[in-house]
Design an enzyme around this catalytic site. Structure first.
Site, PDB file in Angstrom:
ATOM      1  N   ASP A  69       0.809  -1.216   0.000  1.00  0.00           N
ATOM      2  CA  ASP A  69       0.000   0.000   0.000  1.00  0.00           C
ATOM      3  C   ASP A  69       0.842   1.266   0.000  1.00  0.00           C
ATOM      4  O   ASP A  69       0.438   2.288  -0.553  1.00  0.00           O
ATOM      5  CB  ASP A  69      -0.948  -0.017   1.208  1.00  0.00           C
ATOM      6  CG  ASP A  69      -2.011  -1.097   1.088  1.00  0.00           C
ATOM      7  OD1 ASP A  69      -2.670  -1.155   0.036  1.00  0.00           O
ATOM      8  OD2 ASP A  69      -2.172  -1.885   2.029  1.00  0.00           O
ATOM      9  N   GLY A  70       2.029   1.236   0.606  1.00  0.00           N
ATOM     10  CA  GLY A  70       2.885   2.410   0.615  1.00  0.00           C
ATOM     11  C   GLY A  70       3.382   2.765  -0.768  1.00  0.00           C
ATOM     12  O   GLY A  70       3.371   3.933  -1.181  1.00  0.00           O
ATOM     13  N   HIS A  73       0.466   4.082  -2.758  1.00  0.00           N
ATOM     14  CA  HIS A  73       0.125   5.450  -2.359  1.00  0.00           C
ATOM     15  C   HIS A  73       1.046   6.449  -3.049  1.00  0.00           C
ATOM     16  O   HIS A  73       0.596   7.480  -3.554  1.00  0.00           O
ATOM     17  CB  HIS A  73       0.229   5.588  -0.841  1.00  0.00           C
ATOM     18  CG  HIS A  73      -0.087   6.950  -0.319  1.00  0.00           C
ATOM     19  ND1 HIS A  73      -1.346   7.492  -0.369  1.00  0.00           N
ATOM     20  CD2 HIS A  73       0.706   7.901   0.258  1.00  0.00           C
ATOM     21  CE1 HIS A  73      -1.327   8.705   0.163  1.00  0.00           C
ATOM     22  NE2 HIS A  73      -0.088   8.971   0.542  1.00  0.00           N
ATOM     23  N   THR A  95       2.125  -6.188   2.869  1.00  0.00           N
ATOM     24  CA  THR A  95       1.610  -6.914   4.033  1.00  0.00           C
ATOM     25  C   THR A  95       0.097  -7.062   3.976  1.00  0.00           C
ATOM     26  O   THR A  95      -0.435  -8.166   4.013  1.00  0.00           O
ATOM     27  CB  THR A  95       2.008  -6.193   5.327  1.00  0.00           C
ATOM     28  OG1 THR A  95       3.425  -6.058   5.380  1.00  0.00           O
ATOM     29  CG2 THR A  95       1.538  -6.977   6.551  1.00  0.00           C
ATOM     30  N   GLU A 275      -0.014   5.687   5.264  1.00  0.00           N
ATOM     31  CA  GLU A 275       1.099   6.624   5.388  1.00  0.00           C
ATOM     32  C   GLU A 275       0.681   7.762   6.316  1.00  0.00           C
ATOM     33  O   GLU A 275      -0.398   8.335   6.156  1.00  0.00           O
ATOM     34  CB  GLU A 275       1.491   7.181   4.012  1.00  0.00           C
ATOM     35  CG  GLU A 275       1.979   6.107   3.046  1.00  0.00           C
ATOM     36  CD  GLU A 275       3.229   5.413   3.538  1.00  0.00           C
ATOM     37  OE1 GLU A 275       4.222   6.116   3.836  1.00  0.00           O
ATOM     38  OE2 GLU A 275       3.224   4.161   3.629  1.00  0.00           O
TER      39      GLU A 275
END
Length: 299
Positions: A69-70, A73, A95, A275
């Site tokens: 997801d980071g 993003h 994750t 984040e």
């Protein structure tokens, strides 16, 4: 079979070497079969994926983001500012992979690649602009941001999504009360809350959010959570898989809006797609069907 001229594959350079090599081995050969040129960019530092997408995203027909997801993003923030935006595909390599889950992408890398290389189903998805940043899955403050802040990086790598639950249980013990004012185009709410969650996607911490959330309706789903307790934790993090927020939970208010201005009593941690940022005011605006994604079949 879809065919592309140039494809950009962005992969998270911080992934474990063995993990990254395995993911690339499964992803690269099928992608080479559907394009004339495949450019692979391995990120080197924080912000790298955003920079590459912003500077060169427009020249590609397809941008594939391989990571968690980071990384997603970052890439979304680079792609969203473009006037000529490419088709975007995700290969989950993190994750929780919440945004990939929201798009019904298989967690198996081979199956996820086949979504791209066979006849891909495309969907235009809303993106929410938050100040000068963008998010695809969620924005939150209070308990949700505290949970992200409390997750230990070491335990995350070992325990995976279980670390999210551990942090949530730890955070809920001493959740602070936030003074919040939410102003939308048709409603003003002032409350003392333990959590404010703005959802565009359908998963947080690998767990489904209410199915009433649509990712292409031009609306964000705002949940104002007025008090804490174990029922709240179950509702949002453990068992909520279908339907709307239950009527028995009077302490959870649901608002849908195109725009929202949020005022907090003081600077707080703000969580966008996992984040962390910080601030006391935030203006949110839905960019309707702003990016095209390769998605999984409808359930």
């Amino acid at each position: 079979m879809a065919r592309f001229s140039e494809v950009l594959l962005i992969c998270n350079g911080k992934a474990g070497q063995g993990t990254l090599e395995t993911l690339l081995k499964d992803a690269v050969p099928p992608l080479l079969d559907i394009c004339n040129e495949l450019i692979i960019h391995k990120t080197k530092e924080k912000g790298d994926a955003e920079r590459v997408c912003r500077e060169s995203g427009s020249r590609y027909e397809l941008v594939v983001i391989m990571g968690g997801d980071g990384t997603i993003h970052e890439a979304i923030n680079g792609l969203s500012v473009l006037s000529d935006r490419p088709l975007v595909a995700i290969l989950p390599g993190g994750t929780c992979n919440d945004f990939a889950r929201s798009l019904r992408i298989p967690m198996n890398i081979g199956q996820a690649v086949r979504l791209i290389t066979e006849q891909p189903y495309e969907q235009e998805i809303d993106i929410v602009k938050a100040g000068e940043r963008y998010f695809s899955n969620f924005w939150g403050t209070g308990l949700v941001a505290q949970t992200s802040d409390n997750i230990d990086v070491g335990s995350k790598s070992v325990l995976g999504k279980l670390s999210y639950y551990i942090s949530a249980f730890q955070s809920i013990q001493d959740s602070p009360i936030l003074n919040v004012k939410v102003t939308t185009e048709n409603k003003v709410v002032e409350e003392e809350v333990v959590m404010l969650l703005v959802a565009n996607g359908r998963s947080i911490g690998s767990n489904p959010l209410p199915t009433c959330i649509n990712m292409d309706d031009g609306l964000m789903d705002i949940y104002v959570v007025k008090k804490s307790g174990f029922p709240l934790l179950k509702e949002f993090l453990v068992i909520k898989s279908t339907g709307n927020i239950s009527e028995e939970y009077d302490d959870i208010m649901h608002i849908q809006a195109k725009e929202a201005h949020i005022e907090l009593g003081q600077d707080e941690k703000l969580d966008m797609d996992g984040e962390l940022y910080e601030g006391s005011r935030q203006s949110l605006r839905v960019l309707h069907k702003h990016l095209r994604f390769v998605v999984g079949a409808s359930e």
